[in-house]
Design a protein around this motif. Structure first.
Motif, mmCIF file in Angstrom:
data_model
loop_
_atom_site.group_PDB
_atom_site.id
_atom_site.type_symbol
_atom_site.label_atom_id
_atom_site.label_comp_id
_atom_site.label_asym_id
_atom_site.label_seq_id
_atom_site.Cartn_x
_atom_site.Cartn_y
_atom_site.Cartn_z
ATOM 1 N N PHE A 1 0.828 -1.201 0.000
ATOM 2 C CA PHE A 1 0.000 0.000 0.000
ATOM 3 C C PHE A 1 0.865 1.255 0.000
ATOM 4 O O PHE A 1 1.980 1.263 0.518
ATOM 5 N N THR A 2 0.301 2.327 -0.543
ATOM 6 C CA THR A 2 0.819 3.673 -0.311
ATOM 7 C C THR A 2 -0.334 4.531 0.185
ATOM 8 O O THR A 2 -1.487 4.323 -0.191
ATOM 9 N N HIS A 3 -0.001 5.479 1.041
ATOM 10 C CA HIS A 3 -1.002 6.440 1.529
ATOM 11 C C HIS A 3 -0.372 7.818 1.473
ATOM 12 O O HIS A 3 0.722 8.048 2.002
ATOM 13 N N ARG A 4 -1.058 8.744 0.804
ATOM 14 C CA ARG A 4 -0.529 10.099 0.623
ATOM 15 C C ARG A 4 -1.584 11.100 1.076
ATOM 16 O O ARG A 4 -2.748 11.027 0.646
ATOM 17 N N ALA A 5 -1.182 12.004 1.947
ATOM 18 C CA ALA A 5 -2.062 13.089 2.395
ATOM 19 C C ALA A 5 -1.398 14.407 2.054
ATOM 20 O O ALA A 5 -0.252 14.657 2.442
ATOM 21 N N PHE A 6 -2.111 15.240 1.285
ATOM 22 C CA PHE A 6 -1.613 16.576 0.958
ATOM 23 C C PHE A 6 -2.801 17.452 0.597
ATOM 24 O O PHE A 6 -3.750 17.003 -0.037
ATOM 25 N N GLY A 7 -2.715 18.734 1.009
ATOM 26 C CA GLY A 7 -3.851 19.613 0.778
ATOM 27 C C GLY A 7 -5.114 19.025 1.381
ATOM 28 O O GLY A 7 -5.140 18.623 2.540
ATOM 29 N N SER A 8 -6.172 18.954 0.582
ATOM 30 C CA SER A 8 -7.441 18.394 1.046
ATOM 31 C C SER A 8 -7.579 16.921 0.705
ATOM 32 O O SER A 8 -8.631 16.327 0.960
ATOM 33 N N ARG A 9 -6.528 16.311 0.173
ATOM 34 C CA ARG A 9 -6.659 14.954 -0.355
ATOM 35 C C ARG A 9 -6.045 13.914 0.579
ATOM 36 O O ARG A 9 -5.006 14.147 1.206
ATOM 37 N N ARG A 10 -6.708 12.754 0.634
ATOM 38 C CA ARG A 10 -6.245 11.604 1.408
ATOM 39 C C ARG A 10 -6.418 10.382 0.523
ATOM 40 O O ARG A 10 -7.534 9.882 0.364
ATOM 41 N N ILE A 11 -5.338 9.870 -0.040
ATOM 42 C CA ILE A 11 -5.419 8.856 -1.089
ATOM 43 C C ILE A 11 -4.683 7.593 -0.646
ATOM 44 O O ILE A 11 -3.497 7.647 -0.313
ATOM 45 N N SER A 12 -5.391 6.476 -0.630
ATOM 46 C CA SER A 12 -4.783 5.178 -0.343
ATOM 47 C C SER A 12 -4.847 4.328 -1.601
ATOM 48 O O SER A 12 -5.904 4.206 -2.224
ATOM 49 N N GLN A 13 -3.705 3.739 -1.966
ATOM 50 C CA GLN A 13 -3.651 2.832 -3.112
ATOM 51 C C GLN A 13 -3.032 1.520 -2.656
ATOM 52 O O GLN A 13 -2.110 1.513 -1.835
ATOM 53 N N GLY A 14 -3.523 0.427 -3.203
ATOM 54 C CA GLY A 14 -3.015 -0.878 -2.813
ATOM 55 C C GLY A 14 -2.981 -1.841 -3.971
ATOM 56 O O GLY A 14 -3.612 -1.627 -5.007
ATOM 57 N N VAL A 15 -2.207 -2.913 -3.805
ATOM 58 C CA VAL A 15 -2.111 -3.985 -4.796
ATOM 59 C C VAL A 15 -2.196 -5.307 -4.068
ATOM 60 O O VAL A 15 -1.628 -5.472 -2.970
ATOM 61 N N MET A 16 -2.908 -6.257 -4.674
ATOM 62 C CA MET A 16 -2.966 -7.631 -4.178
ATOM 63 C C MET A 16 -2.444 -8.562 -5.252
ATOM 64 O O MET A 16 -2.883 -8.486 -6.404
ATOM 65 N N ASN A 17 -1.487 -9.409 -4.890
ATOM 66 C CA ASN A 17 -0.981 -10.413 -5.827
ATOM 67 C C ASN A 17 -0.803 -11.727 -5.094
ATOM 68 O O ASN A 17 -1.093 -11.816 -3.894
ATOM 69 N N PHE A 18 -0.277 -12.728 -5.794
ATOM 70 C CA PHE A 18 -0.344 -14.088 -5.277
ATOM 71 C C PHE A 18 1.041 -14.683 -5.097
ATOM 72 O O PHE A 18 2.053 -14.120 -5.519
ATOM 73 N N ASP A 19 1.088 -15.878 -4.494
ATOM 74 C CA ASP A 19 2.356 -16.446 -4.070
ATOM 75 C C ASP A 19 3.220 -16.973 -5.214
ATOM 76 O O ASP A 19 4.343 -17.404 -4.980
ATOM 77 N N VAL A 20 2.716 -16.929 -6.435
ATOM 78 C CA VAL A 20 3.592 -17.274 -7.558
ATOM 79 C C VAL A 20 4.567 -16.138 -7.835
ATOM 80 O O VAL A 20 5.510 -16.292 -8.607
ATOM 81 N N VAL A 21 4.315 -14.973 -7.236
ATOM 82 C CA VAL A 21 5.251 -13.858 -7.318
ATOM 83 C C VAL A 21 6.225 -13.993 -6.154
ATOM 84 O O VAL A 21 5.828 -14.094 -4.993
ATOM 85 N N GLU A 22 7.494 -13.976 -6.486
ATOM 86 C CA GLU A 22 8.509 -14.258 -5.473
ATOM 87 C C GLU A 22 8.631 -13.156 -4.431
ATOM 88 O O GLU A 22 8.887 -13.409 -3.255
ATOM 89 N N GLY A 23 8.464 -11.904 -4.864
ATOM 90 C CA GLY A 23 8.647 -10.812 -3.923
ATOM 91 C C GLY A 23 8.323 -9.476 -4.549
ATOM 92 O O GLY A 23 7.684 -9.386 -5.603
ATOM 93 N N LEU A 24 8.795 -8.415 -3.912
ATOM 94 C CA LEU A 24 8.434 -7.050 -4.293
ATOM 95 C C LEU A 24 9.658 -6.149 -4.245
ATOM 96 O O LEU A 24 10.428 -6.191 -3.279
ATOM 97 N N ASN A 25 9.825 -5.347 -5.275
ATOM 98 C CA ASN A 25 10.835 -4.294 -5.298
ATOM 99 C C ASN A 25 10.147 -2.942 -5.303
ATOM 100 O O ASN A 25 9.158 -2.746 -6.013
ATOM 101 N N VAL A 26 10.672 -1.982 -4.527
ATOM 102 C CA VAL A 26 10.085 -0.654 -4.406
ATOM 103 C C VAL A 26 11.194 0.380 -4.544
ATOM 104 O O VAL A 26 12.308 0.192 -4.030
ATOM 105 N N SER A 27 10.887 1.482 -5.224
ATOM 106 C CA SER A 27 11.878 2.543 -5.382
ATOM 107 C C SER A 27 12.025 3.321 -4.080
ATOM 108 O O SER A 27 11.033 3.605 -3.401
#
Length: 726
Positions: A637-663
């Motif tokens: 998930f990411t959650h960003r709050a700025f100005g009047s906005r409150r935005i949550s974004q998420g991803v769901m994936n499965f165990d055939v994916v080995e892992g996750l890389n994030v910048s």
């Protein structure tokens, strides 16, 4: 299947189980202002191409409308066809559409039929909409709008057919007895009887008599029951009712109901515009009860609709009344009318509003304001039987009473004044949309024409003035010949304005004669292009499954995907929460990984080129004392709050994916930014022993699930053995 659970601090926990044929599909979630959307990864191109209605993926909206699995195994859809399909072949001719009830158990077959390469639909379908629920938008007020003066002049709507599309009617109520001439049901209910109360209240406000007079007590009512006893109905049912009312010859059609906020291109708004052009009927529509800017709902968003906000008994804007402008910055609402504490007929056995006695109830809402305007329209139609929708609308808007301090986007032209509309001999263009303009584009000016029409037997000279900042008129006065028209140009030099939203009126006066035109425009800062390209872990061009940019307001947002060749978007100058997700395909590995490139503050102050570089991402690691592997669904998930906005974004994936890389990210300069991930870790499902040593192993992407315990002998891969052969 999507399961939603409320978690701490008002956030929601979401669990997704893909349907048949959709195994191991990744999902993207977005949550803002209480709305939760869950979007399968392969549907992103269709949303970006505007082939699918975003409401199809609004989990909160589907639950609120009773379309969740606990209540129905069907999903109602509205197919709108392109120009190749003839309107006579589609039941809903005004939108060239057809209502379809899709079985949720087999709906995966519908998604499989989509053309992924072209993001297009089959069999001539231009767009698939959710056949969404449309809901109701809820004595001193009749004199407030000047109706008694119109009656004294001999005009009470007599002989004018007014359609009410609502929850039905209690035709036996003493205020409506003998006034209902025709009825039809579009909800599947057995009769047009109003067990909710909303439709009866609205109908009596238009044409009631005996106990409490409506605005046009002489009008003839035809009633279309398009909303059920729970106060809701479907898009397709409402459109059927609209087509019926127009075909039956209604001159005025009251719609005290509403759906989602739109830019006027939704099916209900399109139906209003098409039917108005075809039949000349005037649709009078409630603005909605949201109370915030950019909140006018469908079908009030239709350009040709006469869209009504609400005021109280002192002409103050009701706090619940939806404000404009429309999502594309076109001016709405058009005018206001009394909508607070309106006392009118109470349907037998109902408790809507605040019952006064067994015959009457008080209710508030733009629903209550709208029938005041519909009644006024009936009075004008009686006075001018040759007039069509546009002429009636212009006359009512141009004669409305402006209120000091009220803005065009809140009140339109002002509060309804039917007495003035009736006695005036000169009318003007009611609303002029001077458009939305960007610095660096176009001519640098906003201009349009106001037309004045003189229906009297003598010339009239009008003195002109404007309250719109920067507006210059082509004349300070204009003479309109008897029975003739005259035009005046209005022009704004945009370079002289600061960036922002502007509204005002041009007022024309001749003695006691006063008529005005509503003007509005938006002047925005520079637009810039942002060119996105993506590279995978090996530095090769790749695609992303999603790309999202969230700006200062929802009007600035972008949600799309990036193809391998890259993508260019155009956005307003500003700072954007930007992220791109690559679901398992950007790594060139047998054991794939998800990749997330996130830029919490992308400053767009010039044309940019942005490389979404998955080589610069870092793996998310979970350190434990024993070997483990991911099992089941993992989420991030990411959650960003700025100005009047409150935005949550998420991803769901499965165990055939080995892992996750994030910048990696830098601390944000404004607001807050959060990243989180959730993992389900177990001991490895597969272990390998060679010569007494244990080696890590895992299932390849796309491997089927296995149950129980198994023992296999290791075998050398054939190509590797061949490579070592002498």
């Amino acid at each position: 299947m999507v399961t939603v659970r409320e978690s701490e601090q008002g956030r929601r926990a979401v669990e997704v189980k893909p349907g048949p044929g959709r195994d191991r599909m990744g999902f993207h979630t977005t949550e803002e202002d209480g709305e939760l959307r869950v979007l399968p990864a392969d549907m992103v191109p269709y949303l970006a191409a505007k082939r699918l209605d975003p409401s199809l993926f609004s989990v909160t909206g589907l639950i609120e409308q009773g379309y969740d699995d606990a209540k129905t195994d069907k999903l109602p859809l509205l197919f709108v066809y392109d120009g190749m399909a003839t309107r006579t072949a589609t039941p809903l001719e005004s939108v060239n559409g057809r209502a379809v009830s899709a079985d949720k158990r087999t709906i995966g077959q519908l998604w499989k039929s989509l053309d992924e390469e072209r993001a297009s639909l089959s069999q001539g379908v231009a767009k698939i909409w959710l056949d969404a629920k449309v809901k109701v938008s809820l004595d001193h007020s009749v004199p407030q709008v000047g109706a008694p003066e119109a009656w004294q002049a001999g005009f009470d709507g007599k002989g004018v057919k007014v359609a009410v599309l609502d929850t039905g009617v209690d035709a036996a109520h003493r205020d409506l007895a003998g006034r209902v001439k025709q009825t039809k049901v579009f909800t599947g209910d057995e009769s047009v009887n109003d067990a909710h109360g909303h439709g009866t209240h609205v109908a009596a406000t238009i044409a009631g008599g005996v106990g409490k007079k409506g605005v046009a007590p002489g009008a003839e009512l035809i009633i279309g029951k398009v909303l059920g006893d729970d106060g809701s109905g479907t898009l397709s049912g409402v459109i059927e009712g609209m087509e019926w009312a127009a075909a039956e010859g209604a001159s005025v059609i009251n719609m005290s109901l509403g759906g989602d906020v739109t830019d006027g291109t939704d099916p209900l708004s399109v139906a209003v515009d098409n039917l108005t052009e075809r039949t000349g009927a005037l649709f009078v529509v409630a603005a909605g009860n949201d109370g915030s800017a950019y909140s006018v709902g469908s079908p009030g968003a239709a350009t040709s609709a006469l869209t009504v906000g609400a005021v109280d008994g002192k002409d103050a804007i009701a706090d619940f009344s939806s404000r404009g402008p429309r999502l594309d910055d076109a001016p709405k609402p058009d005018l206001t009318a009394p909508g607070v504490g309106i006392v009118a007929a109470r349907a037998t056995g109902t408790g809507m509003g605040q019952p006064v006695d067994e015959h009457y109830t008080a209710a508030s809402g733009t629903s209550m304001a709208t029938p005041h305007v519909a009644g006024a329209a009936a009075i004008l139609k009686q006075r001018h039987p040759e007039w069509k929708a546009g002429q009636i609308k212009d006359a009512l808007v141009g004669s409305a009473r402006t209120v000091a301090g009220q803005q065009v986007d809140d009140a339109g032209a002002g509060r309804l004044d039917v007495a003035r509309a009736l006695r005036q001999g000169v009318t003007a263009t009611g609303v002029v949309n001077l458009g939305k303009h960007q610095k660096g584009e176009g001519t640098g000016t906003a201009e349009d024409t106001i037309t004045y029409t003189n229906a009297t037997a003598a010339p009239v000279t009008l003195a002109l003035s404007s309250t719109l900042e920067g507006a210059v008129l082509s004349a300070q006065s204009v003479t309109v010949e008897a029975g003739g028209t005259a035009e005046v140009q209005v022009r704004v030099d945009l370079a002289k304005l600061s960036f922002g939203r502007y509204g005002g009126h041009v007022t024309a006066t001749a003695g006691a004669e006063t008529v005005h035109t509503t003007l509005a425009l938006t002047w925005k800062g520079p637009q810039h292009t942002v060119r996105f390209t993506a590279v995978d872990a090996a530095g090769r061009p790749t695609s992303t499954d999603t790309l999202s940019m969230f700006g200062a307001s929802q009007q600035d947002d972008v949600f799309t995907w990036v193809p391998e060749q890259g993508l260019t978007v155009e956005v307003s100058e500003g700072t954007y929460m930007t992220q791109a997700i690559n679901l398992a395909s950007g790594w060139g590995r047998m054991h794939p990984r998800d990749g997330l490139v996130v830029i919490p503050e992308l400053k767009v102050d010039r044309d940019l080129e942005v490389v979404l570089d998955y080589r610069r991402t870092s793996p998310v690691t979970v350190k434990v004392s024993e070997p483990v592997e991911q099992v089941g669904i993992f989420t991030y998930f990411t959650h960003r709050a700025f100005g009047s906005r409150r935005i949550s974004q998420g991803v769901m994936n499965f165990d055939v994916v080995e892992g996750l890389n994030v910048s990696p990210t830098q601390p944000v300069s404004q607001g807050t930014f959060e990243f989180a991930s959730r993992w389900q870790l177990i001991a490895p499902k597969i272990t390998a022993r060679v010569a007494g040593s244990t080696y890590p192993m895992g299932f390849l992407g796309g491997s089927p699930g296995l149950e129980g315990r198994h023992l296999w002998r290791l075998a050398e891969e054939p190509t590797a053995r061949a490579a070592r052969s002498p």
